[in-house]
Design an enzyme around this catalytic site. Structure first.
Site, PDB file in Angstrom:
ATOM      1  CD  GLU A  30     -89.996 -33.871   3.695  1.00 18.03           C
ATOM      2  OE1 GLU A  30     -90.382 -34.540   2.867  1.00 18.03           O
ATOM      3  OE2 GLU A  30     -90.710 -33.761   4.718  1.00 18.03           O
ATOM      4  CG  HIS A  31     -85.918 -31.689  -0.053  1.00 14.35           C
ATOM      5  ND1 HIS A  31     -85.641 -30.950  -1.405  1.00 14.35           N
ATOM      6  CD2 HIS A  31     -86.920 -30.888   0.876  1.00 14.35           C
ATOM      7  CE1 HIS A  31     -86.883 -30.181  -1.460  1.00 14.35           C
ATOM      8  NE2 HIS A  31     -87.501 -30.181  -0.235  1.00 14.35           N
ATOM      9  CG  ASP A  33     -87.557 -38.023  -2.752  1.00 16.28           C
ATOM     10  OD1 ASP A  33     -87.012 -37.083  -2.820  1.00 16.28           O
ATOM     11  OD2 ASP A  33     -88.723 -38.100  -2.911  1.00 16.28           O
ATOM     12  N   GLY A 132     -98.647 -29.508   0.413  1.00 14.22           N
ATOM     13  CA  GLY A 132     -97.474 -30.502   0.303  1.00 14.22           C
ATOM     14  C   GLY A 132     -98.005 -31.726   0.965  1.00 14.22           C
ATOM     15  CG  ASP A 179     -94.308 -36.903  -3.364  1.00 14.98           C
ATOM     16  OD1 ASP A 179     -93.777 -37.312  -2.120  1.00 14.98           O
ATOM     17  OD2 ASP A 179     -94.060 -35.921  -4.175  1.00 14.98           O
ATOM     18  CE  LYS A 223     -96.993 -29.678  -6.937  1.00 14.67           C
ATOM     19  NZ  LYS A 223     -96.094 -30.172  -6.071  1.00 14.67           N
TER      20      LYS A 223
HETATM   21  C1  GLA Z   1     -91.736 -33.036  -3.008  1.00 17.02           C
HETATM   22  C2  GLA Z   1     -91.260 -34.280  -4.087  1.00 17.02           C
HETATM   23  C3  GLA Z   1     -90.857 -35.178  -3.225  1.00 17.02           C
HETATM   24  C4  GLA Z   1     -89.732 -35.184  -2.212  1.00 17.02           C
HETATM   25  C5  GLA Z   1     -90.127 -34.055  -1.321  1.00 17.02           C
HETATM   26  C6  GLA Z   1     -89.283 -33.220  -0.710  1.00 17.02           C
HETATM   27  O1  GLA Z   1     -92.836 -33.714  -2.381  1.00 17.02           O
HETATM   28  O2  GLA Z   1     -92.107 -34.638  -4.967  1.00 17.02           O
HETATM   29  O3  GLA Z   1     -90.157 -36.532  -4.106  1.00 17.02           O
HETATM   30  O4  GLA Z   1     -88.624 -34.650  -2.840  1.00 17.02           O
HETATM   31  O5  GLA Z   1     -90.632 -32.887  -2.084  1.00 17.02           O
HETATM   32  O6  GLA Z   1     -88.834 -34.304   0.605  1.00 17.02           O
END
Ligand code: GLA
Length: 466
Positions: A30-31, A33, A132, A179, A223
């Site tokens: 998570e976080h 990318d 999410g 995503d 958002k």
């Molecule tokens: C959101 C962003 C992704 C990623 C996640 C956290 O979904 O769109 O690119 O950074 O948060 O992992």
């Protein structure tokens, strides 16, 4: 529901194709990318379909679109080099993001704006929103894929993933590329390990006998500007951390060139250090107390305003002020580096679990998920009391591991549940977490609990000639 029929009743003629893009649930990573470190999501069986038909050439070409869901009004826009957005928060901006990304890419390749054909699109989505599970990226991917298909344009998926990740920034969030890549590269029965530095995709078979149960905390992950700012702030803290580490590395080990461009460069291999040296380096280069602008300015030998200019801007160019409690660089960096390791460990245990059959390896993966949640909660600070409680309830109900998934601050948790315990786990969570919500009549089990199936990625179904 028959989407072609609906299309005909909305637009008066039949569609020629349907583009489909799945949502995703991130299993771990998570976080990471946008820091150039890998993620491990899977595409899910919920998605967005776009039925599409071209229109006769007009100048300028126009795209008209609607949604099967109430409350999503009909929209249209002319195809231009720079498509101006609808008002902030409008659902149509995700469609524009996908189409603008494709237009931008092909203009660069030498196409003219008059070469593009407009069309009509009808969207139908099954992904729970504000959970999410990436409903917005699926909308971007479905729009872009439908637009490409209407125009007989093709882009290599590896390139498409990057173009769409960049393109989604049109709506204001500085997301990474997970995503869009998950929606493009999903594979039935598999998780997808995605690397970003450089880009690469590896599918990882998911052993049978387990279900990934996704559960909504019922705190919406909206958002809004405020929500985007919390996300953007983490991006900024990581960017500052990268700069602090790079300067410390060059000071200690010499070298004029930038060695650390992204946290994904902080590896023993890339920096030519042993794992122990690397650990010592990171530990001594950063301090746990939050950083203030004044300290960063002195360290970078730049005026304070220049720090804000260079590192602390939102996508729309506006400046994000220094957070009251300062920048928690150490904590954010430690989360990202440890999460990266958990992704690599997860891929290894999943591969070992495939064909092992004892369940021991997947139980190990469950522990890695728990570790990820703790790090998201304590170091990256993207959890909330509801997600902490929900993951604890899922574990008490029989899950082998549970964690928040996606950007955080609300939305869903994902749990690894052995199939033999799935029924009991669901009953337990309904009783211990959802009782009051299910009694209010507004929610049903189906609207809060989603047993996810690893599914395939985006595809185009041509309908012409049927
Ligand atoms: C959101 C962003 C992704 C990623 C996640 C956290 O979904 O769109 O690119 O950074 O948060 O992992």
């Amino acid at each position: 529901m028959n989407l072609s029929e609906r299309f005909r009743s909305v637009f008066g003629n039949p569609p020629v194709l349907i583009a489909e893009a799945p949502g995703r649930v991130n299993l771990i990573g998570e976080h990471t990318d946008y820091n150039g470190c890998p993620v491990l999501p899977m595409a899910i069986q919920y998605g967005i379909s776009a039925a599409a038909a071209p229109v006769d050439r007009q100048s300028p070409a126009v795209l008209t679109f609607a949604n099967t869901k109430d409350g999503y009004g009909r929209r249209e826009f002319a195809l231009e080099k720079e498509v101006p957005p609808f008002t902030r928060g409008d659902w149509g901006n995700y469609v524009k993001a996908g189409v603008q990304a494709v237009i931008g890419y092909f203009l660069q390749k030498g196409k003219k704006i008059d070469d593009f054909t407009g069309g009509k699109l009808l969207f139908h989505g099954t992904i729970p929103e504000a959970a999410g599970l990436s409903s917005s990226s699926a909308l971007v991917v479905a729009s872009a894929a439908a637009f490409c298909a209407l125009n007989s344009l093709e882009i290599e998926p590896e390139i498409f993933a990057g173009v769409l990740a960049e393109g989604e920034q049109y709506v204001g969030t500085r997301g990474g590329g997970m995503d869009q890549a998950a929606a493009l590269f999903g594979r039935e029965g598999h998780a997808v390990k995605i690397d970003f530095h450089p880009f690469g995709v590896e599918t990882v078979p998911l052993p049978g006998g387990y279900t990934f149960l996704t559960a909504h905390s019922l705190v919406e992950a909206p958002k809004t500007r405020e929500a985007m700012d919390r996300y953007n702030r983490r991006v900024i803290e990581c960017r500052l951390g990268t700069e602090v580490l790079d300067r410390a590395y060059r000071k200690r080990y010499g070298g004029g060139e930038k060695a650390i461009q992204l946290l994904g460069d902080v590896s023993a291999g890339h920096l030519g250090l042993s794992p122990e040296e690397l650990e010592r380096f990171v530990h001594t280069a950063l301090h746990p107390e939050p950083y203030r602008i004044a300290e960063l300015a002195a360290g970078f030998d730049l005026p304070e305003q220049e720090i804000l200019n260079r590192y602390c801007r939102r996508r729309d160019g506006t400046e994000m002020p220094e957070p009251e409690e300062g920048y928690k660089i150490y904590q954010r960096v430690y989360h990202v580096l440890s999460e990266w390791k958990r992704v690599e460990d997860s891929v290894r245990v999943m591969r070992e679990a495939d064909g092992d059959g004892s369940g021991e390896k997947m139980e190990h993966f469950g522990l890695l998920m728990n570790g990820s949640h703790a790090s998201c909660r304590d170091l990256y600070e993207i959890s909330c009391p509801e997600l902490d409680r929900l993951t604890a309830v899922l574990s008490a109900g029989g899950a082998a591991g549970a964690r928040l998934t996606g950007a955080g601050f609300g939305g869903c948790a994902v749990a690894l549940v052995p199939d033999a315990r799935l029924g009991n786990c669901i009953e337990y969570v309904k009783r211990e977490y959802y009782r009051e919500y299910l009694e209010d009549g507004e929610h049903t089990e189906e609207s809060v609990l989603f047993p996810c199936k690893p599914s395939s990625g985006a595809r185009i179904q041509r309908l012409t000639g049927r």
